[in-house]
Write an enzyme that holds these catalytic residues in place. Structure first.
Site, short mmCIF file in Angstrom:
data_model
loop_
_atom_site.label_atom_id
_atom_site.label_comp_id
_atom_site.label_asym_id
_atom_site.label_seq_id
_atom_site.Cartn_x
_atom_site.Cartn_y
_atom_site.Cartn_z
N HIS A 8 -89.73 -36.22 -8.29
CA HIS A 8 -89.00 -35.09 -8.49
C HIS A 8 -87.62 -34.75 -8.03
O HIS A 8 -87.47 -34.38 -7.10
CB HIS A 8 -90.02 -33.94 -8.35
CG HIS A 8 -89.63 -32.43 -8.68
ND1 HIS A 8 -90.48 -31.54 -9.11
CD2 HIS A 8 -88.25 -32.07 -8.86
CE1 HIS A 8 -89.91 -30.50 -9.46
NE2 HIS A 8 -88.59 -30.67 -9.29
N HIS A 10 -83.55 -33.62 -8.86
CA HIS A 10 -82.59 -33.31 -9.64
C HIS A 10 -81.21 -33.90 -9.52
O HIS A 10 -80.35 -33.77 -8.55
CB HIS A 10 -82.26 -31.46 -9.35
CG HIS A 10 -83.47 -30.91 -9.88
ND1 HIS A 10 -83.59 -30.29 -11.03
CD2 HIS A 10 -84.43 -30.57 -8.91
CE1 HIS A 10 -84.73 -29.51 -11.10
NE2 HIS A 10 -85.36 -29.68 -9.96
N ARG A 12 -78.89 -33.88 -11.79
CA ARG A 12 -77.73 -33.12 -12.51
C ARG A 12 -76.73 -33.70 -13.33
O ARG A 12 -77.47 -34.93 -13.61
CB ARG A 12 -76.90 -32.21 -11.43
CG ARG A 12 -77.34 -31.53 -10.36
CD ARG A 12 -78.09 -30.46 -10.91
NE ARG A 12 -78.71 -29.42 -9.86
CZ ARG A 12 -79.73 -28.69 -9.87
NH1 ARG A 12 -80.50 -28.63 -10.65
NH2 ARG A 12 -80.01 -27.68 -8.81
N ASN A 36 -83.92 -30.04 -16.41
CA ASN A 36 -83.22 -28.43 -16.64
C ASN A 36 -81.64 -28.60 -16.55
O ASN A 36 -81.36 -27.85 -15.72
CB ASN A 36 -83.96 -27.79 -15.52
CG ASN A 36 -83.69 -28.12 -14.02
OD1 ASN A 36 -83.38 -29.15 -13.85
ND2 ASN A 36 -83.61 -26.92 -13.10
N LYS A 95 -91.81 -31.56 -18.39
CA LYS A 95 -91.72 -30.47 -17.34
C LYS A 95 -91.91 -28.90 -17.79
O LYS A 95 -91.22 -28.73 -18.74
CB LYS A 95 -90.45 -30.62 -16.47
CG LYS A 95 -90.17 -29.62 -15.40
CD LYS A 95 -91.11 -29.88 -14.18
CE LYS A 95 -91.23 -28.72 -13.21
NZ LYS A 95 -89.87 -28.60 -12.58
N HIS A 139 -94.16 -26.53 -13.09
CA HIS A 139 -93.80 -25.57 -12.20
C HIS A 139 -94.82 -24.34 -11.80
O HIS A 139 -94.90 -23.36 -12.85
CB HIS A 139 -92.47 -24.83 -12.44
CG HIS A 139 -91.68 -24.13 -11.46
ND1 HIS A 139 -90.70 -24.50 -10.68
CD2 HIS A 139 -92.07 -22.77 -11.09
CE1 HIS A 139 -90.37 -23.55 -9.96
NE2 HIS A 139 -91.22 -22.50 -10.14
N ASP A 255 -87.49 -32.66 -4.84
CA ASP A 255 -87.03 -31.43 -5.49
C ASP A 255 -85.53 -31.08 -4.76
O ASP A 255 -85.15 -29.92 -4.61
CB ASP A 255 -87.67 -30.09 -5.37
CG ASP A 255 -87.33 -29.17 -6.18
OD1 ASP A 255 -86.89 -29.51 -7.28
OD2 ASP A 255 -88.00 -28.09 -6.23
N HIS A 259 -76.63 -27.37 -5.33
CA HIS A 259 -75.83 -26.34 -6.07
C HIS A 259 -74.32 -26.30 -5.42
O HIS A 259 -74.35 -26.49 -4.07
CB HIS A 259 -76.35 -24.85 -5.82
CG HIS A 259 -77.45 -24.64 -6.93
ND1 HIS A 259 -77.66 -24.38 -8.28
CD2 HIS A 259 -78.95 -24.94 -6.64
CE1 HIS A 259 -78.73 -24.68 -8.73
NE2 HIS A 259 -79.55 -24.88 -7.81
O1 DOR Z 1 -85.37 -24.42 -6.03
C1 DOR Z 1 -85.22 -24.92 -7.34
N1 DOR Z 1 -84.25 -25.45 -7.71
N2 DOR Z 1 -86.63 -25.02 -7.90
C2 DOR Z 1 -86.61 -25.48 -9.20
O2 DOR Z 1 -87.56 -25.33 -9.77
C3 DOR Z 1 -85.31 -25.76 -9.88
C4 DOR Z 1 -84.33 -26.28 -8.81
C5 DOR Z 1 -82.98 -26.54 -9.38
O3 DOR Z 1 -82.82 -26.96 -10.33
O4 DOR Z 1 -81.89 -26.04 -8.76
ZN ZN Z 2 -87.33 -29.10 -9.33
#
Ligand code: DOR
Ligand code: ZN
Length: 364
Positions: A8, A10, A12, A36, A95, A139, A255, A259
């Protein structure tokens, strides 16, 4: 130990992807990329392009092409069950995002009952996933109770475990389900009771290392804020107990979710924090704290997920390598700088987990 897997992550896109990829690939063998993005990944064509983008987003120093990359499709109202039926080998999961409950979940499912109600698209998608033996990653959170009342964020996962997950499993008895980033005692108890070849869960390092006091000590800490939220110590302890049992249906999913600093330190703090800079080191710390830095750690990190997602270690030219972890402290000194995607003269910072603090283990 063997090189671990991250089920899992990200990655980006754009320049953020270029920053993240080398950090992930240095540490992990199989990885499952989350879908996502904006817009979310709802076609096989985009899933394949994303896999390619991950492969080409970093110099070859970490042997990029030799690491197996898997991608997930986003269970939006628009996801066509036919895409699932025709999914290529590298699409290993669908997902599920409950709409509005986390980052880029706006295109997710607004009413979870669609998952177990015949005639809905989401139900057909899950039937296609069961048929094709593709894992559905949940989720595991509900936004509202049966009377339509908004749930407290700390109750979202317990509600899902009590009300939604049993219905999904009843409606899709052959479906493989992974409950992602488990955060509560109710989630851990559900796994202890029902986990097995068709149901498992991923655990993050942050849910094993932190409890709610860490999030609010001295004021709210945006760089310790995720969804699902970090819960009180009883829940953290239940997750540690689950991880320490060495069960085959519990595996690593970091996870890691970077950001920009601006989005974290804003009026509406974005959920998610980057963990990729210490993606395996932080788990070593968590398992060491539990006195479980033995076979249980290696199974959790390198075997359990791979078995569930039905991947092999590779063929003779593409064998899972080893990594070496040392109990040696290092300090996370700087934020990561990322060039702006639209204005190449501008850049922004990403604050990694534990910035300014120490990490107990070093990858050498
Ligand atoms: O904290 C999170 N950030 N939980 C998620 O499910 C998505 C993730 C994100 O994409 O930033
Ligand atoms: Zn996630």
């Amino acid at each position: 130990m063997s090189m671990p897997d991250d089920w899992h992550v990200h990655y980006r896109d754009g320049n953020m992807l270029r920053m993240v990829t080398p950090l992930v690939r240095k540490r992990f063998w199989h990885t499952l990329a989350m879908p996502n993005l904006d817009p979310p990944i709802v076609t096989n064509e985009r899933a394949s392009a994303y896999k390619e983008a991950i492969h080409t987003s970093s110099p070859d120093e970490h042997d990029m092409y030799n690491k197996p990359t898997h991608v997930s499709l986003y269970l939006a109202e628009t996801l066509d069950p036919q895409e699932v039926a025709n999914a290529p080998e590298h699409v290993k999961a669908i997902k599920y995002y409950p709409a509005g409950l986390t980052t880029n979940s706006e295109k997710g499912i607004t009413d979870p009952s669609a998952l177990w109600t015949r005639g809905t698209r989401a139900h057909e998608v899950l039937c296609a996933a069961a048929e094709k033996k593709i894992v559905v990653c949940l989720h595991a959170a509900d936004g509202k109770n049966a009377h339509g009342v908004e749930l407290d964020p700390y109750d979202q996962e317990p509600h899902f475990m009590a009300e939604s997950l049993p219905r999904i499993r009843d409606a899709h008895p052959k479906l493989k389900i992974s409950a992602e980033h488990l955060s509560t005692k109710q989630g851990a108890d559900y796994m202890l009771k029902h986990g097995g070849p068709l149901l498992g869960c991923s655990l993050t390092a942050h849910h094993l290392l932190l409890d709610r006091r860490d999030v609010f000590r001295g004021g709210f800490r945006p760089h310790r804020s995720w969804m699902p939220a970090i819960q009180s110590i009883e829940h953290t302890e239940a997750l540690r107990d689950l991880a320490g049992k060495g069960l085959p249906f519990v595996w690593l999913g970091s996870d890691s979710a970077p950001h920009s600093q601006a989005k974290k330190e804003s009026d509406c703090c974005a959920s998610g924090v980057m963990m990729a800079h210490a993606g395996i080191e932080l788990y070593a710390e968590a398992f060491d704290n539990m006195n479980a830095l033995d076979d249980r750690f290696e199974n959790f990190a390198c075997r359990n997920g791979a078995r569930f997602f039905n991947v092999t270690d590779g063929h003779k030219d593409k064998k899972r390598p080893s990594i070496h972890l040392q109990r040696l402290k290092w300090k996370v000194r700087k934020p990561f700088m990322v060039w702006n995607d639209t204005d190449e003269l501008q850049h922004y910072d990403v604050v990694p987990f534990r910035l300014g603090e120490e990490i107990e283990w070093t990858l050498s």
